[in-house]
Scaffold this motif. Structure first.
Motif, short mmCIF file in Angstrom:
data_model
loop_
_atom_site.label_atom_id
_atom_site.label_comp_id
_atom_site.label_asym_id
_atom_site.label_seq_id
_atom_site.Cartn_x
_atom_site.Cartn_y
_atom_site.Cartn_z
N ILE A 15 0.87 -1.18 0.00
CA ILE A 15 0.00 0.00 0.00
C ILE A 15 0.90 1.23 0.00
N HIS A 16 0.74 2.08 -1.00
CA HIS A 16 1.57 3.28 -1.11
C HIS A 16 0.95 4.47 -0.41
N GLY A 17 -0.36 4.50 -0.36
CA GLY A 17 -0.98 5.63 0.32
C GLY A 17 -2.45 5.71 0.09
N HIS A 18 -3.07 6.53 0.91
CA HIS A 18 -4.48 6.83 0.79
C HIS A 18 -4.59 8.33 0.59
N VAL A 19 -5.39 8.73 -0.38
CA VAL A 19 -5.50 10.15 -0.69
C VAL A 19 -6.95 10.57 -0.84
N VAL A 20 -7.16 11.85 -0.72
CA VAL A 20 -8.41 12.47 -1.14
C VAL A 20 -8.09 13.17 -2.45
N CYS A 21 -8.88 12.88 -3.46
CA CYS A 21 -8.67 13.46 -4.79
C CYS A 21 -9.86 14.36 -5.10
N ARG A 22 -9.57 15.59 -5.47
CA ARG A 22 -10.61 16.56 -5.83
C ARG A 22 -10.35 17.02 -7.27
N ASP A 23 -11.34 16.83 -8.11
CA ASP A 23 -11.22 17.21 -9.52
C ASP A 23 -12.25 18.27 -9.87
N ARG A 24 -11.85 19.11 -10.80
CA ARG A 24 -12.76 20.04 -11.47
C ARG A 24 -12.87 19.54 -12.89
N LEU A 25 -14.05 19.06 -13.28
CA LEU A 25 -14.26 18.47 -14.60
C LEU A 25 -15.00 19.44 -15.51
N ILE A 26 -14.52 19.53 -16.75
CA ILE A 26 -15.09 20.40 -17.76
C ILE A 26 -15.73 19.51 -18.82
N PRO A 27 -16.95 19.84 -19.29
CA PRO A 27 -17.56 19.02 -20.33
C PRO A 27 -16.75 19.04 -21.63
N ARG A 28 -16.68 17.87 -22.29
CA ARG A 28 -16.01 17.77 -23.59
C ARG A 28 -16.78 16.74 -24.41
N GLY A 29 -17.48 17.22 -25.42
CA GLY A 29 -18.28 16.30 -26.23
C GLY A 29 -19.29 15.60 -25.34
N GLY A 30 -19.29 14.28 -25.39
CA GLY A 30 -20.19 13.52 -24.54
C GLY A 30 -19.52 13.04 -23.27
N SER A 31 -18.35 13.60 -22.94
CA SER A 31 -17.63 13.15 -21.76
C SER A 31 -17.09 14.36 -20.99
N TRP A 32 -15.98 14.16 -20.30
CA TRP A 32 -15.43 15.18 -19.41
C TRP A 32 -13.92 15.20 -19.53
N THR A 33 -13.33 16.33 -19.16
CA THR A 33 -11.88 16.43 -19.03
C THR A 33 -11.56 17.04 -17.67
N VAL A 34 -10.39 16.69 -17.16
CA VAL A 34 -9.95 17.20 -15.87
C VAL A 34 -9.23 18.53 -16.12
N HIS A 35 -9.75 19.59 -15.52
CA HIS A 35 -9.09 20.89 -15.62
C HIS A 35 -8.17 21.12 -14.43
N ASN A 36 -8.55 20.59 -13.28
CA ASN A 36 -7.72 20.73 -12.09
C ASN A 36 -7.89 19.48 -11.25
N ARG A 37 -6.77 18.89 -10.83
CA ARG A 37 -6.79 17.74 -9.90
C ARG A 37 -5.94 18.12 -8.70
N ARG A 38 -6.51 17.95 -7.53
CA ARG A 38 -5.81 18.20 -6.27
C ARG A 38 -5.77 16.87 -5.51
N VAL A 39 -4.58 16.35 -5.28
CA VAL A 39 -4.39 15.10 -4.55
C VAL A 39 -3.82 15.44 -3.19
N GLU A 40 -4.52 15.03 -2.15
CA GLU A 40 -4.09 15.30 -0.77
C GLU A 40 -3.77 13.96 -0.11
N VAL A 41 -2.49 13.66 0.02
CA VAL A 41 -2.04 12.41 0.61
C VAL A 41 -2.24 12.49 2.12
N ASP A 42 -2.91 11.48 2.68
CA ASP A 42 -3.12 11.45 4.13
C ASP A 42 -1.79 11.35 4.86
N GLY A 43 -1.72 12.01 5.99
CA GLY A 43 -0.53 11.91 6.83
C GLY A 43 0.59 12.86 6.46
N VAL A 44 0.35 13.73 5.49
CA VAL A 44 1.39 14.67 5.08
C VAL A 44 1.07 16.04 5.64
#
Length: 145
Positions: free
Chosen positions: A116-145
């Motif tokens: 196990i390398h770690g547990h994180v909270v991941c927060r994304d801001r998704l922007i519509p693209r066609g019939g799907s989505w793209t990630v505009h911002n990803r914030r990864v918060e590693v627990d214990g840091v």
């Protein structure tokens, strides 16, 4: 990207689409398909991680950094996996989505134990693209840091 009074919970069909989005997106990474994985980010995306001093800025910087990591894992004969759970999807008034989820990062080597390398909270801001989505911002918060 925390919930506020203007957030609207995602309808069931959209929630299922976002679950599938993440299953495909992270599955590509775990399979080593870095170019396909990176295509899920906008050209000007920002990837923030609380274990590094500066965020990665732009799809190409994200792709290059992750490609190096994947090559290192291949050299170690290590299979890396991500598990995402407790996905929360909030629809914003402008049509963007803000997501929050837990992620567990783990790996194994041939005939080796699970690591196990770690547990994180991941927060994304998704922007519509066609019939799907793209990630505009990803914030990864590693627990214990």
């Amino acid at each position: 990207m925390t919930r506020n009074a203007l957030d609207t919970p995602a309808p069931d069909q959209l929630y299922a689409q976002i679950q599938q989005f993440y299953a495909l997106h992270m599955g590509l990474l775990d399979d080593g398909a870095v170019d396909a994985w990176a295509s899920f980010f906008t050209p000007d995306a920002v990837f923030e991680d609380n274990t590094t001093p500066e965020p990665l800025r732009g799809r190409e910087a994200i792709r290059a950094t992750v490609r190096t990591r994947v090559e290192h894992l291949r050299a170690e004969r290590r299979q890396f996996r991500h598990w995402f759970g407790m996905v929360d999807v909030a629809v914003q008034p402008d049509g963007e989505l803000h997501t929050r989820m837990y992620a567990l990062a783990m790996s194994t080597v041939v005939d080796g134990p699970l690591r196990i390398h770690g547990h994180v909270v991941c927060r994304d801001r998704l922007i519509p693209r066609g019939g799907s989505w793209t990630v505009h911002n990803r914030r990864v918060e590693v627990d214990g840091v």
